[in-house]
Design an enzyme around this catalytic site. Structure first.
Site, PDB file in Angstrom:
ATOM      1  N   ARG A 179       0.838  -1.203   0.000  1.00 35.28           N
ATOM      2  CA  ARG A 179       0.000   0.000   0.000  1.00 35.28           C
ATOM      3  C   ARG A 179       0.875   1.256   0.000  1.00 35.28           C
ATOM      4  O   ARG A 179       1.948   1.275   0.612  1.00 35.28           O
ATOM      5  CB  ARG A 179      -0.863  -0.017   1.270  1.00 35.28           C
ATOM      6  CG  ARG A 179      -1.849   1.114   1.430  1.00 35.28           C
ATOM      7  CD  ARG A 179      -2.987   0.991   0.479  1.00 35.28           C
ATOM      8  NE  ARG A 179      -4.129   1.835   0.845  1.00 35.28           N
ATOM      9  CZ  ARG A 179      -5.133   2.088   0.008  1.00 35.28           C
ATOM     10  NH1 ARG A 179      -5.158   1.573  -1.215  1.00 35.28           N
ATOM     11  NH2 ARG A 179      -6.151   2.827   0.394  1.00 35.28           N
TER      12      ARG A 179
ATOM     13  N   THR B 240      -8.971   0.719 -10.182  1.00 38.85           N
ATOM     14  CA  THR B 240      -8.369  -0.472  -9.583  1.00 38.85           C
ATOM     15  C   THR B 240      -8.552  -1.675 -10.495  1.00 38.85           C
ATOM     16  O   THR B 240      -9.389  -1.669 -11.385  1.00 38.85           O
ATOM     17  CB  THR B 240      -9.030  -0.734  -8.205  1.00 38.85           C
ATOM     18  OG1 THR B 240      -8.791   0.392  -7.379  1.00 38.85           O
ATOM     19  CG2 THR B 240      -8.494  -1.964  -7.507  1.00 38.85           C
TER      20      THR B 240
ATOM     21  N   THR C 168      -3.972  -0.886  -7.545  1.00 44.32           N
ATOM     22  CA  THR C 168      -4.742   0.353  -7.731  1.00 44.32           C
ATOM     23  C   THR C 168      -3.873   1.592  -7.913  1.00 44.32           C
ATOM     24  O   THR C 168      -2.731   1.628  -7.445  1.00 44.32           O
ATOM     25  CB  THR C 168      -5.654   0.580  -6.488  1.00 44.32           C
ATOM     26  OG1 THR C 168      -6.499   1.697  -6.715  1.00 44.32           O
ATOM     27  CG2 THR C 168      -4.849   0.820  -5.226  1.00 44.32           C
TER      28      THR C 168
HETATM   29  N1  GLU Z   1      -8.452   3.226  -3.519  1.00 45.67           N
HETATM   30  C1  GLU Z   1      -9.385   2.187  -3.264  1.00 45.67           C
HETATM   31  C2  GLU Z   1      -8.967   1.342  -2.102  1.00 45.67           C
HETATM   32  O1  GLU Z   1      -7.827   1.147  -1.889  1.00 45.67           O
HETATM   33  C3  GLU Z   1      -9.677   1.313  -4.430  1.00 45.67           C
HETATM   34  C4  GLU Z   1     -10.292   2.058  -5.551  1.00 45.67           C
HETATM   35  C5  GLU Z   1     -11.171   1.256  -6.460  1.00 45.67           C
HETATM   36  O2  GLU Z   1     -11.392   0.086  -6.289  1.00 45.67           O
HETATM   37  O3  GLU Z   1     -11.713   1.797  -7.417  1.00 45.67           O
HETATM   38  O4  GLU Z   1      -9.780   0.832  -1.420  1.00 45.67           O
END
Ligand code: GLU
Length: 576
Positions: A111, A397, A415
């Site tokens: 992450r 994502t 993502t």
């Molecule tokens: N940024 C989101 C997350 O980490 C994911 C975005 C998406 O799935 O469109 O939960």
């Protein structure tokens, strides 16, 4: 020879486990035209990913004797090129790896992190108000220190069989020769507000006259080919310590929303290996990504609550859908209050405690909707000290799943946050806007928000790469993009396959009905109005809408591998 055997219906074996049997957004990810699909079937290995070229790259690596880790690297690099709006080395990822030889499942946390100079007031205006979400997305300020490349390197070091450089060949060739822009990429470019105002993105995705690339036109990305050649030859050093690191630090200093990332932030990036979070569900163990993702805990809470009903006996229908929505509402209430990066925030141990979840299940009235759920009080002293964070929409994502010939498995969600992330391009790739996944407010009524910005912290995610085990052995891999809707998308696919005995493709494609502790979202389609009326009769507020999941799944059965790629996107499952 590539072999794809398609089966229309998966026969259920008698006695076998059921397995075999609010958002406005300026840069959405476009949906594809829906065509009916059937599951793919294979014996030895399989990959399912969001773009056929990525699935093919993974297939070729697996056919050449590569491991699931090798294929994951190749798939990710091609996805970065052909589905650039969704994921890439400028972003972050979570990956579950099942090592067949050791019988061990590990989760890798790649992450993004907040730069050292980012603090709790990061998203506040000079007047102390939270910034508008969509005003915060474009530009360098939203960019977190990327983790995907370091994650790929660690997984390859641990489980790779083929040389690192080999895994970059498919993406390098495609970046140099070019590839046809897909319908979804073309639509995503056309719909992405403000994208052409960033020079790097403009050069990559638009003609010289400023018109967006169209479906079928060739996109070449020589800068990305150069980047990949460097990484293939020298490893990840140039990205985290060298020339690319310097370019990233320069690129985030945009005129609007300048970022604060430094070379030290990049040099200090670490992938974290974590125990997966597992939840017993009937005869299975459903494992996924723990904090900083809320994915496995929230999916786990939903399943733990639903385990109090005999869903297989109830079958699909309004009563089971009502229970699913209520379980989601209860789980999302806990998610909002408690879940964040547990390296920075104490989180209740008991969120998956069976007694706690039994108490939560008792709050559900099978005849009537509860309305907005409130967070529970797991046996944990500090519970009351938290304030719920503001929910943010999330959109860019990709999820892929892999089984190699030796039985190793990968379930990975990757993502750059919104479609096209921060819209900032350097060296041929887009940088993420993951820092907008933090709560924009740091405290409420003097109580800290768990998911507030802190230096070095990882923003809370919803990503839920999942591996289902039966007697310790992987039997199902699944995951999806979709922001916080990822959680109910994944839970719905699990219930469909595990409880209702659906074939993976059927489970992935059936209309979504979900909630996130708000109105019930019902996917547009012929049955939507009837479902909305029935749920309204139980007291649910409902909203019929497009629901753009991107589920990819592989079931590992005694008869072979059965793969599914969501009909709502462009992906493919390929195996042999
Ligand atoms: N940024 C989101 C997350 O980490 C994911 C975005 C998406 O799935 O469109 O939960």
């Amino acid at each position: 020879m590539r072999r794809i055997v398609e089966t229309a219906v998966l026969c259920l074996m008698a006695g076998a486990p059921a397995l075999w049997a609010e958002d406005q957004t300026p840069q959405p990810e476009a949906t594809t035209a829906l065509t009916e699909r059937v599951s793919a079937e294979a014996q030895d290995f399989m990959v399912a990913a969001a773009h056929p070229l990525a699935a093919e790259a993974g297939y070729d690596i697996l056919e050449a004797g590569g491991s699931a880790a090798d294929a994951a690297v190749a798939v990710q690099m091609v996805l970065n090129l052909v589905e650039p709006q969704s994921s890439g080395i400028g972003g972050g990822a979570f990956l579950l790896y099942g090592d067949a030889a050791l019988g061990r499942l590990t989760s890798f946390d790649g992450r993004e992190t907040a730069p050292a100079a980012a603090g709790p007031d990061y998203w506040l205006t000079p007047e102390g108000e939270p910034m508008d979400f969509f005003a915060a997305v474009p530009g360098g300020k939203s960019v977190g220190v990327p983790g995907t490349l370091a994650l790929m390197k660690m997984v390859h070091e641990r489980y790779g069989k083929l040389p690192w450089a080999t895994l970059f060949e498919p993406a390098i060739a495609m970046a140099e020769e070019g590839f046809p822009v897909s319908q979804r990429l073309a639509a995503s470019i056309a719909e992405a507000e403000g994208l052409a105002s960033f020079p790097g993105a403009r050069a990559l995705f638009f003609h010289e006259d400023g018109t967006p690339l169209q479906e079928g036109e060739t996109l070449r990305n020589p800068d990305f080919a150069r980047t990949l050649r460097l990484i293939a030859a020298d490893g990840i050093g140039p990205f985290y310590h060298g020339a690319i690191a310097r370019d990233i630090v320069a690129a985030v200093k945009t005129e609007t929303n300048p970022g604060v990332m430094t070379l030290e932030d990049l040099a200090g990036y670490r992938v974290i290996e974590r125990d997966p979070v597992c939840m017993e569900y009937r005869s299975w163990e459903v494992c996924g990504m723990g904090p900083p993702s809320s994915g496995a805990l929230t999916v786990g809470q939903m399943l733990g609550i639903l385990s109090h009903w005999d869903l297989p006996a109830m079958g699909e229908g309004v009563p089971a859908t009502h229970l699913f929505l209520e379980a989601a509402n209860l789980a999302f209430a806990d998610r909002g209050l408690y879940m964040a990066d547990s390296d920075f925030v104490d989180m209740p141990e008991g969120l998956l405690d069976p007694d706690y979840l039994a108490g939560r299940a008792e709050l559900i009235d099978p005849e009537h909707a509860m309305g907005e759920a409130t967070a529970g009080e797991p046996p944990w002293d500090e519970a009351a000290l938290r304030a719920p964070g503001l929910a943010a929409p999330e959109h860019g994502t990709s999820h892929f799943v892999i089984v190699d010939a030796g039985g190793d498995v990968v379930s990975a969600t990757t993502t750059i946050e919104q479609g096209f992330g921060s819209q900032v391009v350097t060296n041929g790739f887009l940088l993420n806007n993951e820092l907008t996944d933090f709560s924009f407010v740091a405290e409420e009524d003097g109580k800290p928000v768990a998911n507030r910005v802190e230096p070095g912290k990882r923003p809370r995610s919803s990503m839920a790469p999942t591996v289902v085990l039966e007697e310790g052995v992987p039997v199902l891999l699944v995951g999806s993009p979709g922001g916080s809707r990822i959680i109910p998308y994944v839970a719905q696919a699990l219930v469909g396959i595990l409880d209702f005995g659906l074939d993976p493709q059927e489970a992935v494609d059936r209309p979504h009905v979900l909630s996130r502790n708000g109105p019930a979202d019902i996917e547009e389609g012929p049955e939507a109005q009837a479902m909305a009326d029935a749920l309204a009769g139980l007291g649910h507020e409902t909203k019929i809408r497009d629901l753009n999941s991107g589920l990819h799944a592989i079931a590992i059965t005694p008869e072979g591998l059965i793969g599914a790629a969501d009909k709502r996107r462009e992906g493919e499952a390929l195996g042999q």
